[in-house]
Design a protein around this motif. Structure first.
Motif, PDB file in Angstrom:
ATOM      1  N   ASP A  83       0.839  -1.189   0.000  1.00  0.00           N
ATOM      2  CA  ASP A  83       0.000   0.000   0.000  1.00  0.00           C
ATOM      3  C   ASP A  83       0.883   1.251   0.000  1.00  0.00           C
ATOM      4  OD1 ASP A  83       0.935   0.345   2.584  1.00  0.00           O
ATOM      5  OD2 ASP A  83      -1.031   0.252   3.544  1.00  0.00           O
ATOM      6  N   SER A  84       0.281   2.407   0.042  1.00  0.00           N
ATOM      7  CA  SER A  84       1.039   3.651  -0.100  1.00  0.00           C
ATOM      8  C   SER A  84       1.965   3.929   1.071  1.00  0.00           C
ATOM      9  CB  SER A  84       0.080   4.831  -0.286  1.00  0.00           C
ATOM     10  OG  SER A  84      -0.788   4.948   0.831  1.00  0.00           O
ATOM     11  N   THR A  85       1.739   3.278   2.217  1.00  0.00           N
ATOM     12  CA  THR A  85       2.599   3.474   3.387  1.00  0.00           C
ATOM     13  C   THR A  85       3.725   2.449   3.449  1.00  0.00           C
ATOM     14  OG1 THR A  85       1.356   2.010   4.877  1.00  0.00           O
ATOM     15  CG2 THR A  85       0.564   4.289   4.646  1.00  0.00           C
ATOM     16  N   TYR A  86       3.647   1.434   2.623  1.00  0.00           N
ATOM     17  CA  TYR A  86       4.596   0.308   2.602  1.00  0.00           C
ATOM     18  C   TYR A  86       4.535  -0.517   3.889  1.00  0.00           C
ATOM     19  CZ  TYR A  86       6.282   3.755  -0.719  1.00  0.00           C
ATOM     20  OH  TYR A  86       6.339   4.706  -1.695  1.00  0.00           O
ATOM     21  N   GLN A  87       3.489  -0.277   4.685  1.00  0.00           N
ATOM     22  CA  GLN A  87       3.324  -1.004   5.942  1.00  0.00           C
ATOM     23  C   GLN A  87       2.393  -2.199   5.801  1.00  0.00           C
ATOM     24  OE1 GLN A  87       4.983   0.202   8.963  1.00  0.00           O
ATOM     25  NE2 GLN A  87       5.986   1.175   7.207  1.00  0.00           N
ATOM     26  N   ASN A  88       1.706  -2.305   4.688  1.00  0.00           N
ATOM     27  CA  ASN A  88       0.733  -3.374   4.493  1.00  0.00           C
ATOM     28  C   ASN A  88       0.885  -3.988   3.109  1.00  0.00           C
ATOM     29  OD1 ASN A  88      -1.043  -2.948   6.989  1.00  0.00           O
ATOM     30  ND2 ASN A  88      -1.081  -0.916   6.039  1.00  0.00           N
ATOM     31  N   LEU A  89       0.752  -5.302   3.073  1.00  0.00           N
ATOM     32  CA  LEU A  89       0.667  -6.000   1.794  1.00  0.00           C
ATOM     33  C   LEU A  89      -0.806  -6.243   1.524  1.00  0.00           C
ATOM     34  CD1 LEU A  89       2.543  -7.285  -0.390  1.00  0.00           C
ATOM     35  CD2 LEU A  89       2.092  -9.484   0.708  1.00  0.00           C
ATOM     36  N   VAL A  90      -1.277  -5.704   0.402  1.00  0.00           N
ATOM     37  CA  VAL A  90      -2.695  -5.844   0.081  1.00  0.00           C
ATOM     38  C   VAL A  90      -2.868  -6.831  -1.062  1.00  0.00           C
ATOM     39  CG1 VAL A  90      -3.190  -3.501   0.854  1.00  0.00           C
ATOM     40  CG2 VAL A  90      -2.683  -3.919  -1.546  1.00  0.00           C
ATOM     41  N   ILE A  91      -4.040  -7.418  -1.106  1.00  0.00           N
ATOM     42  CA  ILE A  91      -4.365  -8.356  -2.172  1.00  0.00           C
ATOM     43  C   ILE A  91      -5.553  -7.815  -2.947  1.00  0.00           C
ATOM     44  CG2 ILE A  91      -5.837  -9.751  -0.628  1.00  0.00           C
ATOM     45  CD1 ILE A  91      -4.913 -12.233  -2.259  1.00  0.00           C
ATOM     46  N   SER A  99     -10.797  -4.940  -5.748  1.00  0.00           N
ATOM     47  CA  SER A  99     -10.680  -3.938  -4.682  1.00  0.00           C
ATOM     48  C   SER A  99      -9.640  -4.406  -3.664  1.00  0.00           C
ATOM     49  CB  SER A  99     -12.030  -3.718  -3.999  1.00  0.00           C
ATOM     50  OG  SER A  99     -12.480  -4.928  -3.404  1.00  0.00           O
ATOM     51  N   PRO A 100      -8.860  -3.484  -3.089  1.00  0.00           N
ATOM     52  CA  PRO A 100      -7.765  -3.892  -2.198  1.00  0.00           C
ATOM     53  C   PRO A 100      -8.251  -4.372  -0.832  1.00  0.00           C
ATOM     54  CG  PRO A 100      -7.906  -1.502  -2.317  1.00  0.00           C
ATOM     55  CD  PRO A 100      -8.901  -2.030  -3.311  1.00  0.00           C
ATOM     56  N   GLN A 101      -7.640  -5.459  -0.374  1.00  0.00           N
ATOM     57  CA  GLN A 101      -7.908  -5.994   0.959  1.00  0.00           C
ATOM     58  C   GLN A 101      -6.571  -6.214   1.657  1.00  0.00           C
ATOM     59  OE1 GLN A 101     -11.175  -6.454   1.751  1.00  0.00           O
ATOM     60  NE2 GLN A 101     -11.846  -5.974  -0.343  1.00  0.00           N
ATOM     61  N   ASN A 102      -6.458  -5.799   2.922  1.00  0.00           N
ATOM     62  CA  ASN A 102      -5.223  -6.019   3.655  1.00  0.00           C
ATOM     63  C   ASN A 102      -4.981  -7.507   3.849  1.00  0.00           C
ATOM     64  OD1 ASN A 102      -4.506  -3.369   3.888  1.00  0.00           O
ATOM     65  ND2 ASN A 102      -5.316  -3.088   5.953  1.00  0.00           N
ATOM     66  N   LEU A 103      -3.760  -7.941   3.561  1.00  0.00           N
ATOM     67  CA  LEU A 103      -3.402  -9.353   3.704  1.00  0.00           C
ATOM     68  C   LEU A 103      -2.386  -9.563   4.821  1.00  0.00           C
ATOM     69  CD1 LEU A 103      -3.633 -12.242   2.571  1.00  0.00           C
ATOM     70  CD2 LEU A 103      -1.775 -11.675   0.989  1.00  0.00           C
ATOM     71  N   ILE A 104      -1.333  -8.750   4.837  1.00  0.00           N
ATOM     72  CA  ILE A 104      -0.277  -8.864   5.846  1.00  0.00           C
ATOM     73  C   ILE A 104       0.127  -7.460   6.268  1.00  0.00           C
ATOM     74  CG2 ILE A 104       2.038  -9.754   6.364  1.00  0.00           C
ATOM     75  CD1 ILE A 104       1.737 -11.606   3.935  1.00  0.00           C
ATOM     76  N   THR A 105       0.303  -7.248   7.564  1.00  0.00           N
ATOM     77  CA  THR A 105       0.849  -5.991   8.056  1.00  0.00           C
ATOM     78  C   THR A 105       2.318  -6.185   8.403  1.00  0.00           C
ATOM     79  OG1 THR A 105       0.393  -6.360  10.401  1.00  0.00           O
ATOM     80  CG2 THR A 105      -1.405  -5.469   9.058  1.00  0.00           C
ATOM     81  N   VAL A 106       3.058  -5.095   8.409  1.00  0.00           N
ATOM     82  CA  VAL A 106       4.474  -5.191   8.755  1.00  0.00           C
ATOM     83  C   VAL A 106       4.639  -5.626  10.209  1.00  0.00           C
ATOM     84  CG1 VAL A 106       4.776  -2.774   9.464  1.00  0.00           C
ATOM     85  CG2 VAL A 106       6.703  -4.039   8.484  1.00  0.00           C
ATOM     86  N   ASN A 107       3.668  -5.282  11.065  1.00  0.00           N
ATOM     87  CA  ASN A 107       3.744  -5.707  12.464  1.00  0.00           C
ATOM     88  C   ASN A 107       3.586  -7.217  12.594  1.00  0.00           C
ATOM     89  OD1 ASN A 107       4.128  -3.093  13.383  1.00  0.00           O
ATOM     90  ND2 ASN A 107       1.927  -2.698  13.658  1.00  0.00           N
ATOM     91  N   LEU A 124      11.981  -4.584  10.780  1.00  0.00           N
ATOM     92  CA  LEU A 124      11.323  -4.402   9.491  1.00  0.00           C
ATOM     93  C   LEU A 124      10.582  -3.069   9.509  1.00  0.00           C
ATOM     94  CD1 LEU A 124       9.840  -7.987   8.920  1.00  0.00           C
ATOM     95  CD2 LEU A 124      11.986  -7.053   8.058  1.00  0.00           C
ATOM     96  N   LYS A 125      11.064  -2.121   8.714  1.00  0.00           N
ATOM     97  CA  LYS A 125      10.424  -0.811   8.667  1.00  0.00           C
ATOM     98  C   LYS A 125       9.278  -0.781   7.664  1.00  0.00           C
ATOM     99  CE  LYS A 125      14.600   1.634  10.073  1.00  0.00           C
ATOM    100  NZ  LYS A 125      15.594   2.695   9.729  1.00  0.00           N
ATOM    101  N   TYR A 126       9.287  -1.730   6.728  1.00  0.00           N
ATOM    102  CA  TYR A 126       8.225  -1.814   5.738  1.00  0.00           C
ATOM    103  C   TYR A 126       8.200  -3.239   5.206  1.00  0.00           C
ATOM    104  CZ  TYR A 126      12.466  -0.639   3.119  1.00  0.00           C
ATOM    105  OH  TYR A 126      13.745  -0.596   2.657  1.00  0.00           O
ATOM    106  N   ILE A 127       7.165  -3.579   4.490  1.00  0.00           N
ATOM    107  CA  ILE A 127       7.090  -4.891   3.850  1.00  0.00           C
ATOM    108  C   ILE A 127       8.257  -5.006   2.871  1.00  0.00           C
ATOM    109  CG2 ILE A 127       5.739  -6.421   2.369  1.00  0.00           C
ATOM    110  CD1 ILE A 127       4.394  -6.098   5.023  1.00  0.00           C
ATOM    111  N   PRO A 128       9.048  -6.072   2.928  1.00  0.00           N
ATOM    112  CA  PRO A 128      10.207  -6.185   2.022  1.00  0.00           C
ATOM    113  C   PRO A 128       9.782  -6.141   0.558  1.00  0.00           C
ATOM    114  CG  PRO A 128      10.370  -7.783   3.805  1.00  0.00           C
ATOM    115  CD  PRO A 128       8.995  -7.180   3.899  1.00  0.00           C
TER     116      PRO A 128
END
Length: 752
Positions: A83-91, A99-107, A124-128
């Motif tokens: 996503d635009s924050t690089y903190q979430n991997l969306v599917i 439509s985007p759905q959150n799949l994995i968060t960096v946390n 990990l500061k963002y999704i690799p």
């Protein structure tokens, strides 16, 4: 010499360059993706021109909105991205109308990594960005610890992480086995393996200076070489290059970082001189033995496009003679190293340039795709392993730039190809049984596109001269397009953007179209006269003009146009993405046909009432530096000022692999070397010439420019010279800003 290119093009226009020239040369004007991520913000500036630092950082600061790190899932009609924050991997899935759905968060990822590696401090500061899918529920990525680098798998269902492999920090050329269990890497010039059980095995123990094992810097990375080791399909054998360059001349590079300067020696095989001797060796991990492929004599030959047979019983190697006009595709026994047979041969009166390993069809051990431009354009050819050509899979004059994969049934192949005289890139589908080819993308521009595993959907991203970026999903059945992103112009309300226009000229041969681009000064008034800056490259494996956002123009070009210059660029014969005949015209006479074509553009500029023909300048780097210096000596009445960065001055000083492909040896082509040398033309120098060189340049060694300056001194010719003491061929980092400011000031001094 494609190592030149990275200085001045965005990586998005470069598929797989044929050598390191492109990869090195591309980085100066273009900012890599990670830089775009780090600087990918929009500043709240008022409408204004670029600052000088934005000639370097602008591509990141003003990049159009896009998707980051998009990947198709393995079996689903769905893809993921950050996503635009690089903190979430969306599917995004066809089931959810994309439509985007959150799949994995960096946390979540951080928590799983901490549990898997409790004694490592990995933050990990963002999704690799380098993640990949090894299954629809398993994400693989790399992470750096204090002393080791790790490959980690994360299960999206269990939310647990597993370390699949690790290597010590500081190693190079890491090559992972096909199952991820075994890893090979280099420590210095030797290979070490960590097997699936975690045991270390030292594969080579050479201590002689000049013996190099497993390096991707073999044959100086020409012939598409980008790796030096290959695991067999069963991960039990490792194929690797062994390079012996003990007989190659040492070339001194002075080092200025100590009170008394020292010398760093590199091995540099100049055209016509002794070259390296390379072999291919197999290490059998079960038997702990080495097997050398019997590639035969002479020792000075090029071993290219190494490919394992899917069964692991054979290895295929392109054996190219030093003259680079005769290629044999040979098969070798992987158990004994013995030569089995030559599948086919390829000869040329100019050169043969293999660039791509064989690609075996999925689940088919007897058929593979081979790429060559032998019939005019780099295209696909389907062969049997007995050497029989099954069919040519080429389409019209389309040039294959990237073979992207196959459909689930292995009946079709997909590739991105250069079209419309090289200006555009499109996705194509070819049926393997019939050769029927379909163009899957249609909007004009440069497309990066891939197909879902079912073949039902295309994820397409493209731009063109006036379109910053479009991301869409296309249904292959009915061609319906679903927009994901349609980026706004990132300069509106912030930056004064000059007008950019494509031009086309006909080469002096009377038939070949030449692509060009003109960037007009701000507030252009055709009743006024403007100074000119021509930016050029001119050499092989480079293309400056494409129908993508801004037409491929660099930010320094935009900066100069904002400051009152007409900026002009033309892709002459010899440059990339136009086919065999477009390039071969330069054989044995580099720079001649190229200048003829550039003169067509110059004639056009001189015909324009708003061009100040008394104040024209020219700028190029590497091959472009050679071209700029050539104009100031061979056509010395045109330009009042020139900047030549890292210029080739005499091809006898250039390396064997690139130089002899285009010029043959100095012994074979003395007339060509004399004609193209600029050392014997220094007395013709007119105008103001600034030569810039990196003191550590291992590509175009500093001897080129130093010898030219010495000739200018003897001829009583003034020349300006600037040295970057710590830089190689590429002036990188913050120093790029210094470089661009120096060039801009030089043209302002002499042309305004």
């Amino acid at each position: 010499m494609h190592k030149f290119l990275a200085l001045f093009f965005p990586a998005s226009i470069c598929p797989k360059w044929s050598s390191r020239t492109c990869r090195t040369f591309l980085s100066l004007l273009a900012v890599p993706l990670i830089l775009q991520v780090l600087f990918g913000f929009t500043c709240a500036y008022g409408q204004r021109n670029f600052t000088i630092d934005e000639t370097v950082y602008g591509p990141g600061r003003f990049s159009p909105k896009t998707l980051i790190a998009q990947k198709w899932m393995h079996t689903e009609d769905a893809f993921t991205c950050l996503d635009s924050t690089y903190q979430n991997l969306v599917i995004r899935s066809a089931k959810d109308n994309w439509s985007p759905q959150n799949l994995i968060t960096v946390n979540q990822l951080q928590s799983a990594v901490t549990s898997a590696l409790p004694n490592e401090k990995i933050e990990l500061k963002y999704i690799p960005f380098d993640y990949s899918w090894t299954g629809d529920q398993v994400l693989s990525f790399s992470a750096q610890g204090a002393n080791n680098s790790y490959v980690i798998e994360y299960n999206t269902k269990s939310q647990k992480a597993t370390v699949t492999s690790s290597v010590p920090s500081g190693v190079s050329n890491t090559e992972y086995g096909n199952d991820g269990g075994s890893i090979a890497y280099l420590i210095g010039n030797n290979i070490e393996i960590i097997d699936a059980a975690g045991r270390k095995v030292q594969v080579t123990k050479d201590t002689v200076d000049g013996i190099v094992n497993g390096s991707d810097y073999t044959h100086r990375q020409e012939f598409g070489i980008n790796k030096g080791m290959w695991w067999s399909p069963d991960n039990k054998k490792l194929l690797y290059y062994r390079k012996d360059e003990t007989m190659v001349s040492k070339y001194p590079l002075p080092q200025w970082d100590s009170r008394v300067a020292t010398v760093k020696d590199i091995r540099y095989p100049m055209a016509g001189m002794k070259s390296e001797e390379v072999t291919l060796v197999i290490f059998d991990t079960d038997k702990n033995e080495h097997i050398t492929l019997q590639t035969g004599e002479p020792k000075e030959q090029y071993l290219t496009i190494a490919t394992w047979d899917p069964t692991g019983q054979s290895i295929y190697v392109g054996v190219l003679n030093r003259g680079q006009d005769h290629l044999k595709l040979n098969q070798y026994n992987a158990n004994t190293g013995a030569f089995v047979k030559t599948l086919f041969e390829e000869k040329s009166s100019t050169w043969v340039e293999p660039q791509h390993p064989l690609t075996f069809l999925p689940k088919n051990n007897t058929q593979f795709l081979y790429q060559t431009d032998k019939d005019g354009y780099n295209q696909l050819y389907l062969y049997n392993t007995d050497g029989t050509l099954v069919r040519h899979l080429g389409h019209q004059d389309i040039i294959v730039t990237d073979l992207t994969g196959f459909d689930a049934k292995s009946q079709k192949a997909y590739y991105v190809g250069a079209a419309k005289n090289g200006l555009e890139r499109h996705l194509f589908e070819v049926e393997l049984k019939s050769g029927k080819t379909t163009q899957l993308t249609t909007a004009n521009g440069v497309h990066q596109a891939s197909v879902s595993s079912s073949g039902s959907f295309i994820l397409d991203q493209y731009s063109n001269l006036n379109t910053p970026n479009v991301v869409q999903v296309i249904q292959t059945k009915d061609k319906k397009e679903l927009p994901i992103i349609k980026a706004d112009n990132p300069f509106v309300g912030k930056i004064n953007l000059p007008r950019i226009e494509f031009k086309e000229f006909i080469s002096p041969d009377g038939k070949t179209p030449l692509n060009a681009r003109i960037t007009y000064p701000l507030n252009f008034d055709k009743t006024k006269e403007y100074p000119v800056m021509i930016y050029l490259y001119g050499g092989s494996h480079a293309q400056l003009v494409t129908d993508r956002w801004l037409g491929g123009v660099g930010y320094f070009d935009l900066y100069m146009a904002q400051n009152g210059y007409v900026v002009f660029t033309l892709d002459n014969r010899g440059s990339d993405a136009r086919g065999r005949d477009f390039t071969r015209v330069t054989h044995r006479n580099l720079g001649e046909a190229e200048m003829e074509d550039q003169l067509k553009g110059i004639e056009y500029l001189k015909s324009l009432p708003y061009v100040d023909t008394e104040n024209m300048g020219i700028f190029g780097w590497s091959y472009g530096g050679y071209m700029a210096t050539s104009f100031m000596t061979k056509h010395n009445e045109i330009f009042k000022a020139a900047v030549a960065g890292g210029p080739v001055i005499d091809w006898k000083y250039y390396e064997v692999m690139y130089g002899e492909r285009y010029m043959d040896t100095p012994q074979e082509n003395p007339e060509g070397y004399a004609k193209t040398s600029l050392l014997n033309k220094a007395d013709r120098l007119k105008g103001n010439l600034l030569i810039i060189h990196g003191a550590q340049d291992p590509v175009v060694v500093q001897q080129h420019s130093m010898d030219f300056i010495e000739k200018c001194i003897k001829a009583g010719k003034q020349v300006d010279y600037f040295l970057y003491p710590s830089h190689e061929h590429n002036v990188g980092g913050k120093d790029r800003i210094h470089l661009y400011e120096k060039i801009a000031r030089y043209f302002d001094l002499h042309l305004k």
